[in-house]
Scaffold this active site. Sequence first.
Site, PDB file in Angstrom:
ATOM      1  N   LYS A  68      95.381 101.930  35.573  1.00 24.02           N
ATOM      2  CA  LYS A  68      94.302 102.896  35.348  1.00 24.02           C
ATOM      3  C   LYS A  68      94.111 103.243  33.863  1.00 24.02           C
ATOM      4  O   LYS A  68      92.995 103.460  33.405  1.00 24.02           O
ATOM      5  CB  LYS A  68      94.559 104.194  36.137  1.00 24.02           C
ATOM      6  CG  LYS A  68      94.523 104.032  37.656  1.00 24.02           C
ATOM      7  CD  LYS A  68      93.127 104.147  38.168  1.00 24.02           C
ATOM      8  CE  LYS A  68      92.915 104.087  39.676  1.00 24.02           C
ATOM      9  NZ  LYS A  68      93.981 103.788  40.590  1.00 24.02           N
ATOM     10  N   GLU A  89      86.470 115.234  35.544  1.00 22.35           N
ATOM     11  CA  GLU A  89      87.329 114.255  36.180  1.00 22.35           C
ATOM     12  C   GLU A  89      87.496 114.611  37.645  1.00 22.35           C
ATOM     13  O   GLU A  89      87.558 115.777  37.993  1.00 22.35           O
ATOM     14  CB  GLU A  89      88.658 114.352  35.406  1.00 22.35           C
ATOM     15  CG  GLU A  89      89.791 113.492  35.760  1.00 22.35           C
ATOM     16  CD  GLU A  89      89.419 112.170  36.305  1.00 22.35           C
ATOM     17  OE1 GLU A  89      88.720 111.392  35.637  1.00 22.35           O
ATOM     18  OE2 GLU A  89      89.817 111.912  37.432  1.00 22.35           O
ATOM     19  N   SER A 355      99.435  96.186  40.703  1.00 22.06           N
ATOM     20  CA  SER A 355      98.581  97.161  40.009  1.00 22.06           C
ATOM     21  C   SER A 355      99.316  98.437  39.614  1.00 22.06           C
ATOM     22  O   SER A 355      98.906  99.118  38.683  1.00 22.06           O
ATOM     23  CB  SER A 355      97.365  97.499  40.877  1.00 22.06           C
ATOM     24  OG  SER A 355      97.779  97.923  42.172  1.00 22.06           O
TER      25      SER A 355
HETATM   26  C1  LIG Z   1      93.870 103.445  42.008  1.00 25.55           C
HETATM   27  C2  LIG Z   1      94.770 102.325  42.345  1.00 25.55           C
HETATM   28  C3  LIG Z   1      94.320 101.181  43.048  1.00 25.55           C
HETATM   29  C4  LIG Z   1      92.935 101.047  43.619  1.00 25.55           C
HETATM   30  O1  LIG Z   1      91.896 101.104  42.710  1.00 25.55           O
HETATM   31  P1  LIG Z   1      91.095  99.826  42.236  1.00 25.55           P
HETATM   32  O2  LIG Z   1      89.976 100.401  41.454  1.00 25.55           O
HETATM   33  O3  LIG Z   1      90.638  99.082  43.456  1.00 25.55           O
HETATM   34  O4  LIG Z   1      92.015  99.008  41.418  1.00 25.55           O
HETATM   35  C5  LIG Z   1      95.214 100.145  43.254  1.00 25.55           C
HETATM   36  N1  LIG Z   1      96.492 100.221  42.838  1.00 25.55           N
HETATM   37  C6  LIG Z   1      96.957 101.303  42.165  1.00 25.55           C
HETATM   38  C7  LIG Z   1      98.378 101.320  41.740  1.00 25.55           C
HETATM   39  C8  LIG Z   1      96.110 102.388  41.903  1.00 25.55           C
HETATM   40  O5  LIG Z   1      96.592 103.458  41.248  1.00 25.55           O
END
Ligand SMILES: *Cc1c(COP(=O)(O)O)cnc(C)c1O
Length: 371
Positions: A68, A89, A355
């Site tokens: 993020k 936000e 992610s």
């Molecule tokens: C917010 C988040 C997501 C999902 O959001 P995307 O915009 O689809 O990437 C995925 N993984 C993590 C760790 C997140 O914090």
Amino acid sequence: MQALLDELETTFETYKNDSEFLEEYQHYLKDYSGRETPLYFAESLINHLGGAKIYLKREDLNHLGSHKLNNVLGQILLAKRMGKCVIAEIGAGQHGVATAAAAPRFGMECDVYMGAEDVERQRLNVFRMEMMGARVHAVTEGTATLKEAVDAAFGAWMADLDAFFVLGSAVGPHPYPSIVHEFQKVISIESRRQILEIEGRLPDLVIACVGGGSNAIGVFSQYVNDAEVGLVGVEAAGRGVDTDKHAATMTKGTVGIVDGMKTIALFKENGEIAPVYSISAGLDYPGVGPEHAFFKESGRVEYVSARDAEAVEALLTLSKTEGILPAIESSHAIAEAIKRAPLMDKEQIIIVNVSGRGDKDVVAVADYLEK
Ligand SMILES: *Cc1c(COP(=O)(O)O)cnc(C)c1O
């Protein structure tokens, strides 16, 4: 509202290729967030599964624990160029925390709007944001969840000329999806260079989870024109796509308008947005970014889904084989790699985007396993 979006678009177009802007952005990515993130060869996981080689793109190692911040830093630097000093936000977990953290660094105040229900459910994140100086506003209207928080945040943005609205995923009205794509593409700029260095060729598959779609757009971006690279997006199937408890937008959704964009989303029969469910808060969204809707229609990306149970199992498998505890969101992508790798040749290559890290999910997963 349109005037605000036009102003944002002009600023973005002015700075996205400006060398001074990019230098400042790169500086914060490197020294604040800790990029570049590794592309890790998951040998122990591969030995456990058999089949294809798996590389993990370690976005979990960014400051604050997810991808993020890549986007938040870019948007805050745009806000700075626009002379804005207040950040409006919506209080969605990881994104809210990343914004609350970065705002004071740039001398900005941060107002976070959160449904009163979510304030209760996300106490830890509320404390984290408040410790970093953000004002968290509990929105009590209506069902007191995300929808009302979005309305309140948009209202605050339009009422205050000093405010900039930081959007956390590749969604919403133009130019936001383009901005988020631009600031997340660093994931695949790095991973493409890394895999060419390590393996001397491109991967066969790139897999990412899809909530609004920002980490997936980021890790797909630089491979879109490489026809030999398969791209797979994994949504949350919750308790199953044939129940009413899922967030599988691409599998079950239809074209419509949601949050200022025309895209694919889940609607009730009366045309209202359908309630969605997933064990993972980050994938619990009834729409998806418009670029993903395009990739689905063009066939460039394959969209599949993973259930809660499969994601929890994948989280445990990666933890037990590699000592890497992934976010429950990312675990949906790992679940797909676990399904596919054993069916592939051992010379083939999969890149999975991790992610985020899973520390935030430990209690939820423990509760899930107890039940
Ligand atoms: C917010 C988040 C997501 C999902 O959001 P995307 O915009 O689809 O990437 C995925 N993984 C993590 C760790 C997140 O914090």
